[in-house]
Design an enzyme around this catalytic site. Structure first.
Site, mmCIF file in Angstrom:
data_model
loop_
_atom_site.group_PDB
_atom_site.id
_atom_site.type_symbol
_atom_site.label_atom_id
_atom_site.label_comp_id
_atom_site.label_asym_id
_atom_site.label_seq_id
_atom_site.Cartn_x
_atom_site.Cartn_y
_atom_site.Cartn_z
ATOM 1 N N GLU A 1 48.953 85.173 116.096
ATOM 2 C CA GLU A 1 48.374 85.758 115.093
ATOM 3 C C GLU A 1 47.892 84.653 113.884
ATOM 4 O OE1 GLU A 1 50.966 88.293 112.895
ATOM 5 O OE2 GLU A 1 49.405 89.234 111.723
ATOM 6 N N ASP A 2 48.386 83.620 113.785
ATOM 7 C CA ASP A 2 47.998 82.639 112.889
ATOM 8 C C ASP A 2 47.164 81.309 113.258
ATOM 9 O OD1 ASP A 2 49.029 84.447 111.040
ATOM 10 O OD2 ASP A 2 51.015 83.369 110.800
#
Ligand code: MN
Length: 490
Positions: free
Chosen positions: A77-78
């Protein structure tokens, strides 16, 4: 090797000496590099969050795949890492777990969160096949809540509300009571700071005034048990301020009227020693009349086991004492999750080709069976066992009502089970069920994604035969209730 990594590896080593520590090290370094330029709101390097999430999971003695996935849980996600890349480095299992956690994060419910919470949880259970994903997400959330003070007040409120409506119910359902009560206290502090402070200071004041007396009792207990030459440890009951607050509201009582704020736990090695300690306490202390409950011989429905007895000190202080084995203690704190065994132990087994969840469940059931064998009614026991197996089976199906409401049922549930899941009155009057527009027999086995509509008629009533059709405990007990009441009238 970094100090944190060392610490994590030692924690895993304690319960799983043959784990793949090189893999854990690889995951740690991979996450550290991927998040290299990111920081937490606290100003710490991002890897601290990954490490803490993994560390929390060692409490449940989870397998190395879960620990690695926890370290890697935010990389998809990051960071720029792609799933294919992760698969190449860490294989299918770990990648699927990380993808599961990422998928959960993609559901955002900012508006009207409470109204949607139940559907959200149902959907999540249907989407997430592997319960370990939810457990990783819970550990992630627990660490985020522990460090929430670094965020803006608005953000703190938003995350706390989301945690209360969406995540604490999962902790409860999985029986991870230790995490649940910590989450609740952290949320309580954010959402109702004044109430939190008030109860906290009262609790501390009360506990201080009673501390001397408690210590006195604890010393007396130590003296008594010491003589028996059994292994034991004594714990003071941890406080759950939110729990006290809810009790005050439920019973409409002020803080001063809440009785059981204090308790002690004696944890020993065997069941025999639990009873031996009990009998010593009964001999040496004044017992509050009618206070003894034997949850070892008759466990609670959630399989909680302990001996409860309340003693009264010479100075009139009342203390509840719970006596249990280490295993019972783990179960009381971590629920079903406490029974997940480390994978490697089974790999040497002939049953190596069984699915991991099956193996966990086998162990779990073995334990339940053990409890049940000590009880009298064999017929009921078998039924209870089946019920537990059904309720604990994480392979759920997911069907919808004509309005689009999601209903979760255990795999193998029938059309009649659906009718009872909609409402027990609808179940009782169920004439037939339309699945995707077609009328099906009542014993039709439902599949995920089907749209079901119940047809009811007033003159329909449950029959003995229906008990053979349904598999959910809810439907069974409702049908039985009807039959019992109906037979009485005759
Ligand atoms: Mn995270």
């Amino acid at each position: 090797m970094s100090e944190k990594l060392d610490e994590l590896i030692n924690l895993v080593k304690e319960y799983s000496p043959n784990a793949d520590f090189a893999l854990i090290e690889k995951a740690y370094n991979y996450a550290k590099n991927a998040h290299y330029f990111q920081q937490r709101a606290s100003g710490e390097p991002y890897i601290v969050h990954c490490y803490n999430t993994a560390k929390i999971l060692t409490e449940l003695k989870l397998d190395e795949a879960t620990i690695c996935a926890a370290l890697l849980h935010d990389v998809l996600e990051d960071t720029l890492v792609a799933p294919e890349e992760l698969k190449e480095e860490f294989g299918e299992e770990i990648t699927t777990l990380v993808e599961g956690v990422t998928k959960i994060n993609s559901y955002k419910f900012s508006d009207n969160i409470t109204a949607q919470a139940e559907n959200w949880r149902k959907m999540l259970l249907a989407v997430v096949k592997d319960t370990r994903v939810i457990i990783i997400k819970l550990a992630d959330r627990l660490h985020n809540m522990r460090t929430i003070r670094y965020l803006s007040p608005d953000k703190q409120k938003e995350i706390s509300l989301e945690t209360l409506t969406l995540y604490t119910p999962f902790a409860h359902r999985l029986g991870i009571y230790k995490w649940k009560s910590e989450l609740e206290d952290l949320i309580f502090e954010v959402l109702q700071p004044a109430k939190y402070k008030e109860i906290r200071s009262k609790w501390e004041a009360r506990s201080e005034s009673n501390l001397k007396n408690l210590e006195l009792i604890q010393d007396q207990i130590k003296d008594t048990v010491e003589k028996m030459k059994v292994s034991y440890r004594i714990l003071a009951r941890p406080k759950n301020l939110y729990g006290i607050y809810k009790k005050m509201q439920r019973q409409e009582k002020p803080f001063s009227a809440i009785q059981d704020l204090f308790g002690m736990r004696i944890i020993t090695d065997t069941q025999e020693n639990c009873y031996a300690i009990l009998s010593q306490i009964q001999t040496n202390f004044k017992i509050l009349e009618g206070s003894f409950t034997d949850y070892i011989a008759v466990p609670k429905a959630n399989m909680y086991q302990s001996l409860h007895i309340t003693v009264v000190s010479d100075t009139g202080v009342i203390v509840e004492i719970q006596i249990r084995t280490e295993e019972m203690h783990r179960r009381a704190e971590y629920g079903i999750a406490a029974h997940w065994r480390y994978k490697a132990a089974f790999e040497k087994n002939a049953a190596a080709n069984l699915k991991q969840t099956d193996i966990n469940m086998e162990h779990h059931l073995e334990f339940i069976k053990h409890i049940l064998e000590s009880q009298k009614d064999v017929h009921d026991s078998n039924e209870f066992l089946t019920a537990i197996k059904t309720e604990c089976n994480f392979d759920q199906i997911y069907v919808s009502t004509p309005k689009g409401d999601a209903i979760k049922l255990p795999d193998g549930a029938t059309a009649l089970d659906f009718a009872y899941a909609v409402h027990s009155d609808i179940g009782d009057k169920c004439m037939g069920v339309k699945v995707d527009g077609k009328l099906v027999p009542l014993d039709y086995k439902l599949k995920t994604g089907q749209k079901c509509e119940v047809l009811v008629r007033k003159n329909i009533n449950p029959t003995e035969n229906w008990l053979k059709i349904v598999i959910t405990a809810q439907a069974k007990s409702r049908i039985r209730k009807y039959l019992r009441e109906h037979n009485k009238k005759k």
